[in-house]
Structure formats: C-alpha cells, structure tokens
Design an enzyme around this catalytic site. Structure first.
Site, PDB file in Angstrom:
ATOM      1  N   LEU A  30       0.946  -1.124   0.261  1.00  0.00           N
ATOM      2  CA  LEU A  30      -0.007   0.083  -0.085  1.00  0.00           C
ATOM      3  C   LEU A  30       0.795   1.192   0.086  1.00  0.00           C
ATOM      4  O   LEU A  30       0.463   2.275   0.551  1.00  0.00           O
ATOM      5  CB  LEU A  30      -0.911  -0.015   1.368  1.00  0.00           C
ATOM      6  CG  LEU A  30      -1.948  -1.137   1.115  1.00  0.00           C
ATOM      7  CD1 LEU A  30      -2.878  -1.068   2.386  1.00  0.00           C
ATOM      8  CD2 LEU A  30      -2.829  -1.314  -0.133  1.00  0.00           C
ATOM      9  N   THR A  32       2.014   2.896  -2.501  1.00  0.00           N
ATOM     10  CA  THR A  32       1.597   3.957  -3.732  1.00  0.00           C
ATOM     11  C   THR A  32       0.025   3.504  -3.981  1.00  0.00           C
ATOM     12  O   THR A  32      -0.599   4.050  -4.955  1.00  0.00           O
ATOM     13  CB  THR A  32       2.084   3.888  -4.755  1.00  0.00           C
ATOM     14  OG1 THR A  32       2.521   2.712  -5.567  1.00  0.00           O
ATOM     15  CG2 THR A  32       3.721   4.586  -4.851  1.00  0.00           C
ATOM     16  N   THR A 114       8.456  -2.086 -18.789  1.00  0.00           N
ATOM     17  CA  THR A 114       8.280  -0.951 -19.206  1.00  0.00           C
ATOM     18  C   THR A 114       8.971  -0.475 -20.528  1.00  0.00           C
ATOM     19  O   THR A 114      10.131  -1.200 -20.905  1.00  0.00           O
ATOM     20  CB  THR A 114       8.533   0.258 -18.198  1.00  0.00           C
ATOM     21  OG1 THR A 114       8.856   1.614 -18.795  1.00  0.00           O
ATOM     22  CG2 THR A 114      10.167  -0.133 -17.676  1.00  0.00           C
ATOM     23  N   TYR A 138      14.971   3.582 -13.121  1.00  0.00           N
ATOM     24  CA  TYR A 138      13.835   2.921 -13.328  1.00  0.00           C
ATOM     25  C   TYR A 138      13.953   2.094 -14.590  1.00  0.00           C
ATOM     26  O   TYR A 138      13.669   0.502 -14.204  1.00  0.00           O
ATOM     27  CB  TYR A 138      12.760   4.043 -13.556  1.00  0.00           C
ATOM     28  CG  TYR A 138      11.270   3.214 -14.140  1.00  0.00           C
ATOM     29  CD1 TYR A 138      10.866   2.512 -13.044  1.00  0.00           C
ATOM     30  CD2 TYR A 138      10.633   3.555 -15.116  1.00  0.00           C
ATOM     31  CE1 TYR A 138       9.610   1.897 -13.536  1.00  0.00           C
ATOM     32  CE2 TYR A 138       9.617   3.235 -15.556  1.00  0.00           C
ATOM     33  CZ  TYR A 138       8.915   2.057 -14.735  1.00  0.00           C
ATOM     34  OH  TYR A 138       7.755   1.664 -15.109  1.00  0.00           O
ATOM     35  N   LYS A 142      14.453  -2.158 -14.256  1.00  0.00           N
ATOM     36  CA  LYS A 142      13.220  -3.187 -14.937  1.00  0.00           C
ATOM     37  C   LYS A 142      14.227  -4.337 -15.886  1.00  0.00           C
ATOM     38  O   LYS A 142      13.843  -5.406 -15.877  1.00  0.00           O
ATOM     39  CB  LYS A 142      12.230  -2.575 -15.684  1.00  0.00           C
ATOM     40  CG  LYS A 142      11.334  -1.503 -14.834  1.00  0.00           C
ATOM     41  CD  LYS A 142      10.282  -2.699 -14.447  1.00  0.00           C
ATOM     42  CE  LYS A 142       9.155  -1.999 -13.577  1.00  0.00           C
ATOM     43  NZ  LYS A 142       8.163  -2.670 -13.149  1.00  0.00           N
TER      44      LYS A 142
HETATM   45  N1  NAD Z   1       1.070   3.287 -15.506  1.00  0.00           N
HETATM   46  C1  NAD Z   1       1.974   3.083 -16.446  1.00  0.00           C
HETATM   47  O1  NAD Z   1       1.818   3.814 -17.391  1.00  0.00           O
HETATM   48  C2  NAD Z   1       3.249   2.230 -16.722  1.00  0.00           C
HETATM   49  C3  NAD Z   1       3.749   2.243 -17.757  1.00  0.00           C
HETATM   50  C4  NAD Z   1       4.785   1.138 -17.952  1.00  0.00           C
HETATM   51  C5  NAD Z   1       5.163   0.357 -17.017  1.00  0.00           C
HETATM   52  N2  NAD Z   1       4.159   0.343 -15.939  1.00  0.00           N
HETATM   53  C6  NAD Z   1       4.817  -0.643 -14.680  1.00  0.00           C
HETATM   54  O2  NAD Z   1       3.259  -1.408 -14.351  1.00  0.00           O
HETATM   55  C7  NAD Z   1       3.426  -1.475 -12.898  1.00  0.00           C
HETATM   56  C8  NAD Z   1       2.044  -1.069 -12.114  1.00  0.00           C
HETATM   57  O3  NAD Z   1       2.154   0.554 -12.454  1.00  0.00           O
HETATM   58  P1  NAD Z   1       0.824   1.327 -11.924  1.00  0.00           P
HETATM   59  O4  NAD Z   1       0.897   2.459 -12.629  1.00  0.00           O
HETATM   60  O5  NAD Z   1      -0.152   0.546 -11.682  1.00  0.00           O
HETATM   61  O6  NAD Z   1       1.593   1.535 -10.293  1.00  0.00           O
HETATM   62  P2  NAD Z   1       1.023   2.007  -8.988  1.00  0.00           P
HETATM   63  O7  NAD Z   1       1.969   2.580  -8.145  1.00  0.00           O
HETATM   64  O8  NAD Z   1      -0.472   2.413  -9.204  1.00  0.00           O
HETATM   65  O9  NAD Z   1       0.958   0.355  -8.524  1.00  0.00           O
HETATM   66  C9  NAD Z   1       2.131  -0.315  -7.932  1.00  0.00           C
HETATM   67  C10 NAD Z   1       1.562  -0.923  -6.660  1.00  0.00           C
HETATM   68  O10 NAD Z   1       2.370  -1.769  -6.164  1.00  0.00           O
HETATM   69  C11 NAD Z   1       2.465  -1.682  -4.747  1.00  0.00           C
HETATM   70  N3  NAD Z   1       4.088  -1.929  -4.240  1.00  0.00           N
HETATM   71  C12 NAD Z   1       5.067  -0.992  -4.500  1.00  0.00           C
HETATM   72  N4  NAD Z   1       6.134  -1.524  -3.632  1.00  0.00           N
HETATM   73  C13 NAD Z   1       5.831  -2.711  -2.992  1.00  0.00           C
HETATM   74  C14 NAD Z   1       6.268  -3.709  -2.431  1.00  0.00           C
HETATM   75  N5  NAD Z   1       7.862  -3.936  -2.220  1.00  0.00           N
HETATM   76  N6  NAD Z   1       5.705  -4.983  -2.041  1.00  0.00           N
HETATM   77  C15 NAD Z   1       4.273  -5.000  -2.145  1.00  0.00           C
HETATM   78  N7  NAD Z   1       3.609  -4.008  -2.888  1.00  0.00           N
HETATM   79  C16 NAD Z   1       4.245  -2.841  -3.503  1.00  0.00           C
HETATM   80  C17 NAD Z   1       2.023  -0.187  -4.388  1.00  0.00           C
HETATM   81  O11 NAD Z   1       1.444  -0.174  -3.225  1.00  0.00           O
HETATM   82  C18 NAD Z   1       1.035  -0.145  -5.473  1.00  0.00           C
HETATM   83  O12 NAD Z   1      -0.207  -0.616  -5.095  1.00  0.00           O
HETATM   84  C19 NAD Z   1       4.890  -1.196 -12.266  1.00  0.00           C
HETATM   85  O13 NAD Z   1       5.477  -2.235 -12.293  1.00  0.00           O
HETATM   86  C20 NAD Z   1       5.017  -0.023 -13.530  1.00  0.00           C
HETATM   87  O14 NAD Z   1       6.457   0.089 -13.496  1.00  0.00           O
HETATM   88  C21 NAD Z   1       3.306   1.208 -15.486  1.00  0.00           C
END
Ligand code: NAD
Length: 327
Positions: A30, A32, A114, A138, A142
């Site tokens: 939780l 983010t 990503t 970042y 990845k």
């Molecule tokens: N949103 C985008 O446009 C986008 C684009 C490319 C890649 N991504 C990748 O997609 C994934 C999700 O992105 P998002 O936008 O949903 O991000 P987000 O921050 O909304 O979701 C990430 C979730 O992971 C949880 N989290 C973080 N560290 C943690 C840990 N150590 N243990 C357990 N939970 C943990 C956070 O609390 C959050 O709920 C990420 O890996 C991100 O790199 C997202």
C-alpha cells in the site's frame, strides 16, 4: 498472486482475473496503492514482495499457481535522485520474489516491465529486439529483473512472460488512476481541466506534425486482458513459454500531447488551460511500440484504441471519484 494488486494496473488486472474465474490473492504494501482499489473477491495481504517468509507463507498457504508481478517503484525522476531505492525494491526485492517462488515451487510468472528499458530508440515502432539502453535507473532496474527472469527460465524452468508497457491510460467504471505525485499526462490534463493544477506542455518544436511529443497509449482494461492471456501462456506444456517470452503492449500508433489535449477538451466540453514550456531533457520526439508479437503470440489486440475512449473513461472515473480512493 498479484503483487501491486492495489495499484492502478494491478487492480484492473485483478478484476479481469476474477471475471475470468481465477482465485486471486493480492500482495501489496500500500505504499502507492489503495486498499479500496482491491476488487471484492480478492484476498489482500499487506506487505512486501521482498519479504520471503510472508511471500512463501502466501504462496504455499493459498496454493498459488502463478504470479503476476505488477508492484514496483516506477517514478523516473525519483529513480534518478534515489537509485538505491530502485535497486533495493525493483532488483533486490524482485530477485527475492523469484527465490521465494522457486522455494515454494511456483514456476509461472508474468512481469510488468516498461518501454523505459529501450531508452532513446533508433527507430519506431520499437520491436522487442531493439537494443535495451535505459537512460534512467527505473528502466535499468526493470531491465535487470527481465534478465533475471530469462536466466531463471533457462536454469530452473521458470515460465515467464515479460510485458513491456508503454503509457497506460483510462479507467473502468470502478477502478482508476490515483497517484501522488501524479506524473502521467492524461490524469494531469484532466486535473488541469478541472482547475486543480497548472499544466505545462514540455516543448512544441519537436519534429512531429504538430510539434509536440508522440506517445503510445493503451487502455488499462486492454492491458488487463493482455495479462490474462500472458498468464494462460505460462501454463505448463504451453510451447509459447518454453523460452522466456517478451512482448510489447501498445496501440501500434501514437497520439501527440496536443491530440490528448484536444480529446480532453472535447470530453470535458471546454479547452484545457495549459502553457508551453521548454523541452525536457531525454524526451524523444516519438515513442511508439510495435505490438505485433503480442498479436501473433498472445492473440491480443487493443479493443479500446481511441484516445477519446481512454480520456473519456478516465474523466468519468475522476468525476465519480473526485478525491480518488479518498485515503
Ligand atoms: N502506469 C503506467 O503507465 C506504466 C507504464 C509502464 C510500466 N508500468 C509498470 O506497471 C506496474 C504498475 O504500475 P502502476 O501505474 O499500476 O503503479 P502503482 O503505483 O499504481 O501500483 C504499484 C503497486 O505496487 C505496490 N507496491 C510497491 N512496492 C511494493 C512492495 N515492495 N511490495 C508490495 N507492493 C508494493 C504499491 O502499493 C501499488 O499498489 C509497475 O511495475 C510499473 O513499472 C506502468
């Protein structure tokens, strides 16, 4: 088990998995994410995917078959200021998760990677074979976990699909984007439309038709559908994951910042106020994915490719949830 299932992408993917009849356990610290984003029907465990005792307890207790690893640190700027946090969480934590899975006999994983692994590409649309030259921690972290997955596949038989996302956008009726800070264009454009923040467009003198940068956007519900297909592809005996599989997920085309602003103006019913600022360092003019492999191998195609639909669904969610998840 979905790590990050309380986050933006993870929660929508959990909903899609539940709708397809899977039993889903969410592991999220939780940091983010939001407990209220975890869809009803999934079990939430609060904690880190780097915590071996916790993870093994969940994997074995809930007899987990496959892991969807969505959790990560994912802010480009923060990663440059504080790379240690990214190496610790994305790399060390990610490898700890792989080790816990190995110890518990869970041999299937889908990984949220990503487009940042490509850095500044030589050509677009970017194919998966393009050189990986990330320009920030970042993307680098990845890429490192991607390599670990590949080696775990060869040595230990881990079946994996790595999905390289471009820009995720849009919302479902119940689940949307609530980040603090918010760094993504569409929610920031909508916040500007609602008078909640100022908006600066970083450069309008790029070599693109309207001078603003072009990016590839994918609807979060389309992304969730790709996750389902990817998890299915890790089923033992499925030849698609005899070798680690890597697929880009994008629209195959892109939209300029100006096109996003126009779409938002149409959805909201008035022009979105903004100013034009300087270019940002390291922003390539065009970043668009080739999603042909996802189409050929996973049979996946985006069903909601229009920018109006992405912006429109995001706006509907913001209007229904003016304070996000309210936590
Ligand atoms: N949103 C985008 O446009 C986008 C684009 C490319 C890649 N991504 C990748 O997609 C994934 C999700 O992105 P998002 O936008 O949903 O991000 P987000 O921050 O909304 O979701 C990430 C979730 O992971 C949880 N989290 C973080 N560290 C943690 C840990 N150590 N243990 C357990 N939970 C943990 C956070 O609390 C959050 O709920 C990420 O890996 C991100 O790199 C997202």
């Amino acid at each position: 088990m979905v790590t990050g299932g309380a986050g933006y992408v993870g929660s929508v993917s959990v909903a899609a998995l539940l709708a397809a009849g899977h039993e889903v356990t969410v592991l999220d610290d939780l940091s983010t994410g939001h407990a209220d984003a975890v869809p009803e029907g999934a079990t939430l465990h609060e904690g880190s995917y780097g915590d071996d005792a916790l993870v093994r307890g969940i994997l074995e207790g809930a007899r987990i078959e496959a892991i969807l690893h969505c959790a990560a640190r994912s802010l480009v700027g923060e990663s440059t200021r504080d790379p240690g946090k990214y190496y610790r969480d994305n790399v060390a934590g990610g490898v700890a998760l792989l080790e816990s899975a190995r110890a518990s006999g869970v041999g299937r994983m889908v990984f949220s990677s990503t487009a940042a692994v490509y850095g500044v590409p030589e050509a677009t649309p970017i194919p998966e074979e393009a050189p990986l030259r990330p320009i920030n921690p970042y993307g680098e972290t990845k890429r490192t976990l991607e390599s670990a997955l590949a080696w775990y596949g060869r040595a230990y038989g881990l079946r994996s699909v790595t999905l390289r996302y471009f820009n995720v956008a849009g919302a479902t009726e119940d689940l949307g984007e609530d980040h603090d800070p918010e760094t993504h264009l569409i929610p920031n454009v909508l916040a500007a439309a609602a008078g909640r923040r100022d908006l600066t467009v970083f450069g309008d003198d790029y070599p693109t038709p309207d001078g603003t940068c072009i990016r590839d956007y994918i609807h979060v519900a389309d992304l969730a559908a790709a996750h389902l297909r990817a998890i299915e592809a890790t089923t033992p005996g499925d030849a698609r994951t005899d070798e680690p599989l890597v697929c880009n997920l994008g629209n195959g085309g892109g939209f300029s910042v100006r096109e996003v602003l126009t779409a938002a103006g149409n959805v909201v019913g008035r022009p979105v106020p903004h100013t034009i600022g300087e270019r940002r360092a390291g922003d390539p003019p065009v970043l668009v994915a080739s999603a042909e492999r996802a189409s050929e191998v996973l049979g996946w195609r985006p069903l909601r490719p229009s920018i109006e639909e992405m912006v429109g669904s995001a706006w509907a969610w913001v209007r229904a949830h003016p304070d996000g998840y309210g936590d």
